[in-house]
Write a protein that holds these residues in place. Structure first.
Motif, PDB file in Angstrom:
ATOM      1  N   GLN A 167       0.851  -1.190   0.000  1.00 56.19           N
ATOM      2  CA  GLN A 167       0.000   0.000   0.000  1.00 56.19           C
ATOM      3  C   GLN A 167       0.888   1.241   0.000  1.00 56.19           C
ATOM      4  OE1 GLN A 167      -2.846   0.330   3.250  1.00 56.19           O
ATOM      5  NE2 GLN A 167      -4.387   1.166   1.896  1.00 56.19           N
ATOM      6  N   ILE A 168       0.347   2.352  -0.520  1.00 61.89           N
ATOM      7  CA  ILE A 168       1.085   3.609  -0.542  1.00 61.89           C
ATOM      8  C   ILE A 168       0.243   4.696   0.110  1.00 61.89           C
ATOM      9  CG2 ILE A 168       2.369   2.992  -2.614  1.00 61.89           C
ATOM     10  CD1 ILE A 168       0.496   4.812  -4.214  1.00 61.89           C
ATOM     11  N   ALA A 169       0.929   5.748   0.559  1.00 60.10           N
ATOM     12  CA  ALA A 169       0.263   6.913   1.156  1.00 60.10           C
ATOM     13  C   ALA A 169       0.958   8.161   0.645  1.00 60.10           C
ATOM     14  CB  ALA A 169       0.324   6.856   2.678  1.00 60.10           C
ATOM     15  N   ILE A 170       0.173   9.182   0.299  1.00 60.58           N
ATOM     16  CA  ILE A 170       0.726  10.454  -0.176  1.00 60.58           C
ATOM     17  C   ILE A 170       0.697  11.464   0.957  1.00 60.58           C
ATOM     18  CG2 ILE A 170       0.355  12.404  -1.737  1.00 60.58           C
ATOM     19  CD1 ILE A 170      -0.551  10.517  -3.854  1.00 60.58           C
ATOM     20  N   ILE A 177       5.520  17.158  -2.068  1.00 64.69           N
ATOM     21  CA  ILE A 177       4.695  15.955  -2.016  1.00 64.69           C
ATOM     22  C   ILE A 177       5.600  14.737  -1.940  1.00 64.69           C
ATOM     23  CG2 ILE A 177       2.903  14.624  -3.188  1.00 64.69           C
ATOM     24  CD1 ILE A 177       2.054  17.155  -4.612  1.00 64.69           C
ATOM     25  N   PHE A 178       5.261  13.808  -1.052  1.00 61.98           N
ATOM     26  CA  PHE A 178       6.071  12.611  -0.838  1.00 61.98           C
ATOM     27  C   PHE A 178       5.167  11.385  -0.778  1.00 61.98           C
ATOM     28  CE2 PHE A 178       8.097  16.263   1.069  1.00 61.98           C
ATOM     29  CZ  PHE A 178       9.405  16.192   0.614  1.00 61.98           C
ATOM     30  N   VAL A 179       5.761  10.241  -1.124  1.00 63.03           N
ATOM     31  CA  VAL A 179       5.045   8.971  -1.086  1.00 63.03           C
ATOM     32  C   VAL A 179       5.739   8.053  -0.086  1.00 63.03           C
ATOM     33  CG1 VAL A 179       4.351   6.934  -2.390  1.00 63.03           C
ATOM     34  CG2 VAL A 179       4.246   9.173  -3.461  1.00 63.03           C
ATOM     35  N   ALA A 180       4.975   7.553   0.879  1.00 58.12           N
ATOM     36  CA  ALA A 180       5.462   6.557   1.829  1.00 58.12           C
ATOM     37  C   ALA A 180       4.909   5.206   1.407  1.00 58.12           C
ATOM     38  CB  ALA A 180       5.032   6.897   3.252  1.00 58.12           C
ATOM     39  N   ASP A 185       8.860  -6.600   2.314  1.00 60.90           N
ATOM     40  CA  ASP A 185      10.108  -7.056   2.937  1.00 60.90           C
ATOM     41  C   ASP A 185      10.372  -6.364   4.268  1.00 60.90           C
ATOM     42  OD1 ASP A 185      10.678  -4.516   2.093  1.00 60.90           O
ATOM     43  OD2 ASP A 185      12.525  -5.031   1.028  1.00 60.90           O
ATOM     44  N   GLY A 186       9.380  -5.613   4.783  1.00 62.15           N
ATOM     45  CA  GLY A 186       9.542  -4.941   6.068  1.00 62.15           C
ATOM     46  C   GLY A 186      10.114  -3.549   5.975  1.00 62.15           C
ATOM     47  N   SER A 187      10.417  -3.066   4.772  1.00 60.38           N
ATOM     48  CA  SER A 187      10.987  -1.727   4.619  1.00 60.38           C
ATOM     49  C   SER A 187       9.888  -0.695   4.451  1.00 60.38           C
ATOM     50  CB  SER A 187      11.931  -1.678   3.413  1.00 60.38           C
ATOM     51  OG  SER A 187      11.222  -1.933   2.223  1.00 60.38           O
ATOM     52  N   LEU A 188      10.259   0.569   4.737  1.00 58.00           N
ATOM     53  CA  LEU A 188       9.330   1.687   4.575  1.00 58.00           C
ATOM     54  C   LEU A 188      10.070   2.820   3.878  1.00 58.00           C
ATOM     55  CD1 LEU A 188       6.783   2.843   7.272  1.00 58.00           C
ATOM     56  CD2 LEU A 188       7.690   4.389   5.563  1.00 58.00           C
ATOM     57  N   PRO A 189      10.145   2.784   2.545  1.00 48.00           N
ATOM     58  CA  PRO A 189      10.811   3.868   1.813  1.00 48.00           C
ATOM     59  C   PRO A 189       9.925   5.098   1.679  1.00 48.00           C
ATOM     60  CG  PRO A 189      10.075   2.169   0.305  1.00 48.00           C
ATOM     61  CD  PRO A 189       9.746   1.679   1.682  1.00 48.00           C
ATOM     62  N   VAL A 190      10.576   6.264   1.603  1.00 49.87           N
ATOM     63  CA  VAL A 190       9.890   7.539   1.374  1.00 49.87           C
ATOM     64  C   VAL A 190      10.515   8.174   0.137  1.00 49.87           C
ATOM     65  CG1 VAL A 190       9.312   9.797   2.325  1.00 49.87           C
ATOM     66  CG2 VAL A 190       9.467   7.816   3.841  1.00 49.87           C
ATOM     67  N   LEU A 191       9.682   8.559  -0.834  1.00 49.16           N
ATOM     68  CA  LEU A 191      10.165   9.108  -2.099  1.00 49.16           C
ATOM     69  C   LEU A 191       9.577  10.486  -2.341  1.00 49.16           C
ATOM     70  CD1 LEU A 191       9.208   5.856  -2.605  1.00 49.16           C
ATOM     71  CD2 LEU A 191      10.602   6.246  -4.631  1.00 49.16           C
ATOM     72  N   ALA A 192      10.423  11.403  -2.849  1.00 48.47           N
ATOM     73  CA  ALA A 192       9.951  12.725  -3.255  1.00 48.47           C
ATOM     74  C   ALA A 192       9.282  12.611  -4.615  1.00 48.47           C
ATOM     75  CB  ALA A 192      11.109  13.705  -3.301  1.00 48.47           C
TER      76      ALA A 192
END
Length: 381
Positions: A167-170, A177-180, A185-192
């Motif tokens: 799942q993703i969240a904005i 604006i960023f996407v979490a 695999d247990g990771s939580l990346p955050v992207l611009a």
């Protein structure tokens, strides 16, 4: 079947809605609009592929859309409530619906598939989200994430991640604006979303590192939702652990990478100092505010959030207290006025004598009635 819950009336189950049998099982749902003003309709996606629009006032079925072949996997309603996006379970399509006219507006072919049992099957769209103002939307399928601008149709973000996306969240803030992303695999990346450096490299950071083992239980993120306040998110895991996290530290670190690199290019300290800096950065990357395990630790499959600010809650409490105080004062003043009214009625001598005569007459009439009720009946020979 759909079950409705009315939190305003404190009713866990305020009613049940029977869905058509040929529609299949309800898979996903979303209110329209999902923000203020209050929603008037509810959109439901079914495993049979249909999309149904229910009127929230009486839960009557208003309209049925053709939906997707193979079932609906996800829904996302525009903040205005006039548009909606739906993702297919196996047809590899993302469809835009015009809810004001009740018809299909646009279809996007994702052309993504994977081999299962010797045949190619399209990857389901697992998550669809809109920005607060509805100017952009994002979706995820497999390891892929895309964020697209509504006006231009340009992809603001289009990346492939090492792990499957659940799942993703904005998130939106002063920095952009960023996407979490909640990864398997247990990771939580955050992207611009719209911040790319001069070399065309997108800014991103791992708020939580992946697990270097078979992922299970509380280490696997299943759901993530953004709260409309800063960079707060709510996550849920396979073990039923729900957490509130603050990702502001991750975003600050990500946005300051360029200045840090420039300052460190001419000054390199020892390994111990770098390690201590990395430890501090890891501590600041994500702040887990609170966590709770639901029930016996059953897997969470769906999550949605609502946030009321402390100021609003405080005003509501003060309003309730003020209302109760006013009600008490009104009742006290009314009883006091009644007492005062009784004490202050002026009565002269003739009026008092007339009142006593009436009371005496009423007593005599009541006594005669009693005698008639208790007088024995004579037997007739």
């Amino acid at each position: 079947m759909l079950k409705t819950h009315d939190w305003a009336k404190r009713l866990n189950s305020s009613g049940e809605v029977r869905t058509p049998v040929d529609f299949g099982t309800p898979v996903c749902s979303a209110f329209a609009p999902n923000t203020t003003p209050p929603s008037t309709h509810c959109m439901v996606g079914f495993s049979g592929g249909k999309l149904a629009l229910y009127k929230k006032r009486d839960w009557s079925l208003q309209h049925v859309l053709a939906g997707h072949e193979g079932g609906v996997s996800s829904l996302g309603v525009h903040p205005s409530g006039k548009l909606a996006l739906s993702g297919g379970q196996s047809d590899g399509k993302l469809k835009l619906w015009d809810l004001t006219k009740g018809r299909l507006a646009y279809v996007t072919n994702l052309n993504r598939s994977e081999a299962r049992g010797g045949r190619s099957i399209s990857i389901p769209v697992v998550s669809i989200v809109w920005t607060k103002n509805g100017s952009a939307y994002g979706w995820a399928y497999g390891n892929h994430i895309t964020v697209r601008d509504v006006d231009t149709g340009k992809d603001l973000l289009d990346v492939e991640l090492p792990s499957r996306v659940n799942q993703i969240a904005i998130m939106e803030g002063e920095d952009g604006i960023f996407v979490a992303v909640a990864c398997n695999d247990g990771s939580l990346p955050v992207l611009a979303v719209d911040d790319v450096d001069n070399e065309g490299v997108r800014r991103a950071i791992l708020a939580i590192e992946p697990v270097n083992k078979v992922v299970a239980g509380e280490e696997r993120f299943k759901c993530i939702q953004a709260i409309d306040y800063g960079y707060l998110v709510v996550t849920a895991t396979s073990a039923g652990v729900v957490s509130v996290m603050d990702l502001e530290g991750s975003i600050k670190m990500m946005m300051s990478d360029e200045t840090d690199d420039d300052s460190l290019s001419g000054k390199i300290s020892g390994e111990d100092e770098r390690e201590s800096d990395d430890e501090e950065d890891m501590e600041l990357a994500v702040d887990i505010i609170t966590s709770v395990q639901l029930g016996s630790g059953a897997r969470v499959t769906c999550l949605t959030t609502w946030c009321g600010t402390a100021v609003e809650e405080g005003n509501m409490k003060r309003k309730d207290i003020g209302t109760r105080d006013k009600q008490r004062e009104t009742k006290a003043s009314q009883s006091k006025n009644k007492d005062n009214f009784k004490d202050e009625i002026p009565m002269d001598g003739p009026t008092v004598e007339k009142a006593r005569a009436l009371v005496s007459k009423a007593k005599k009439i009541e006594a005669k009635k009693k005698k008639r009720r208790i007088k024995p009946k004579l037997n007739k020979n």
